[in-house]
Scaffold this motif. Structure first.
Motif, PDB file in Angstrom:
ATOM      1  N   ILE A   7       0.833  -1.322  -0.084  1.00  0.00           N
ATOM      2  CA  ILE A   7       0.133  -0.007  -0.134  1.00  0.00           C
ATOM      3  C   ILE A   7       0.712   1.245   0.024  1.00  0.00           C
ATOM      4  CG2 ILE A   7      -1.673   1.386   1.423  1.00  0.00           C
ATOM      5  CD1 ILE A   7      -2.813  -1.446   2.231  1.00  0.00           C
ATOM      6  N   SER A  22     -10.887   1.875  -0.906  1.00  0.00           N
ATOM      7  CA  SER A  22     -10.218   0.665  -0.079  1.00  0.00           C
ATOM      8  C   SER A  22     -11.507  -0.136   0.497  1.00  0.00           C
ATOM      9  CB  SER A  22      -9.344   1.398   0.687  1.00  0.00           C
ATOM     10  OG  SER A  22      -9.783   2.116   1.969  1.00  0.00           O
ATOM     11  N   ILE A  27      -6.844  -2.955   4.902  1.00  0.00           N
ATOM     12  CA  ILE A  27      -6.540  -2.391   3.982  1.00  0.00           C
ATOM     13  C   ILE A  27      -6.931  -0.993   4.039  1.00  0.00           C
ATOM     14  CG2 ILE A  27      -6.907  -1.971   1.450  1.00  0.00           C
ATOM     15  CD1 ILE A  27      -6.912  -5.087   1.101  1.00  0.00           C
ATOM     16  N   SER A  28      -8.145  -0.728   4.462  1.00  0.00           N
ATOM     17  CA  SER A  28      -8.477   0.582   4.908  1.00  0.00           C
ATOM     18  C   SER A  28      -7.671   1.203   6.037  1.00  0.00           C
ATOM     19  CB  SER A  28      -9.735   0.627   5.039  1.00  0.00           C
ATOM     20  OG  SER A  28     -10.921   0.671   3.738  1.00  0.00           O
ATOM     21  N   LEU A  31      -4.199   2.037   4.692  1.00  0.00           N
ATOM     22  CA  LEU A  31      -4.225   3.301   3.551  1.00  0.00           C
ATOM     23  C   LEU A  31      -4.330   4.538   4.767  1.00  0.00           C
ATOM     24  CD1 LEU A  31      -4.397   4.305   0.911  1.00  0.00           C
ATOM     25  CD2 LEU A  31      -6.883   4.045   0.869  1.00  0.00           C
ATOM     26  N   ASN A  40      -9.968   9.807   0.124  1.00  0.00           N
ATOM     27  CA  ASN A  40     -10.177   8.642   0.182  1.00  0.00           C
ATOM     28  C   ASN A  40     -11.345   8.028   0.522  1.00  0.00           C
ATOM     29  OD1 ASN A  40      -7.329   8.673  -0.478  1.00  0.00           O
ATOM     30  ND2 ASN A  40      -6.697   8.065   1.576  1.00  0.00           N
ATOM     31  N   TYR A  42     -12.990   4.955   2.459  1.00  0.00           N
ATOM     32  CA  TYR A  42     -12.708   3.993   3.157  1.00  0.00           C
ATOM     33  C   TYR A  42     -14.142   3.115   3.468  1.00  0.00           C
ATOM     34  CZ  TYR A  42      -8.746   6.731   4.308  1.00  0.00           C
ATOM     35  OH  TYR A  42      -7.887   7.397   4.413  1.00  0.00           O
ATOM     36  N   GLU A  70      -8.174  -3.517  -2.916  1.00  0.00           N
ATOM     37  CA  GLU A  70      -8.996  -4.260  -2.028  1.00  0.00           C
ATOM     38  C   GLU A  70      -8.296  -5.731  -1.793  1.00  0.00           C
ATOM     39  OE1 GLU A  70     -12.922  -5.230  -3.937  1.00  0.00           O
ATOM     40  OE2 GLU A  70     -11.977  -5.006  -5.821  1.00  0.00           O
TER      41      GLU A  70
END
Length: 99
Positions: A7, A22, A27-28, A31, A40, A42, A70
């Motif tokens: 990432i 994301s 992952i979110s 990020l 962004n 999320y 993702e």
């Protein structure tokens, strides 16, 4: 390569004007840690819809670069979106799937 490092590498390779979508989970969170920004999105709470949201953004905001990040589980929850993305083939959409 670890997910966090991937990432971070993606974010560093871009100019900072992209719109990120994301998926839910780490992952979110990662990020957010690497580069929290107003552009962004999320995707929290709906597993599998990040690619569909990214496609909608790519079609409606044709001058913006859309990056979807993702996990493989999220992609499996909505495999039909992959075919739809392939059909429309927006040039401003990049989808990254992490294991």
């Amino acid at each position: 390569m670890k997910r966090y490092d991937a990432i971070r590498a993606i974010v560093q390779a871009l100019d900072g004007n992209e719109l990120f979508v994301s998926s839910n989970g780490m992952i979110s969170r990662e990020l957010f840690t690497v580069r929290d920004a107003p552009q962004n999105f999320y995707m929290i709470g709906s597993m599998g819809l990040a690619s569909s949201i990214g496609l909608g953004l790519a079609i409606s905001l044709s001058n913006a670069q859309i990056i979807v990040i993702e996990g493989d589980g999220n992609v499996l929850m909505n495999m039909g979106s992959i075919a739809t993305i392939g059909h429309f083939a927006p040039k401003n959409l990049i989808q990254v799937v992490l294991d």
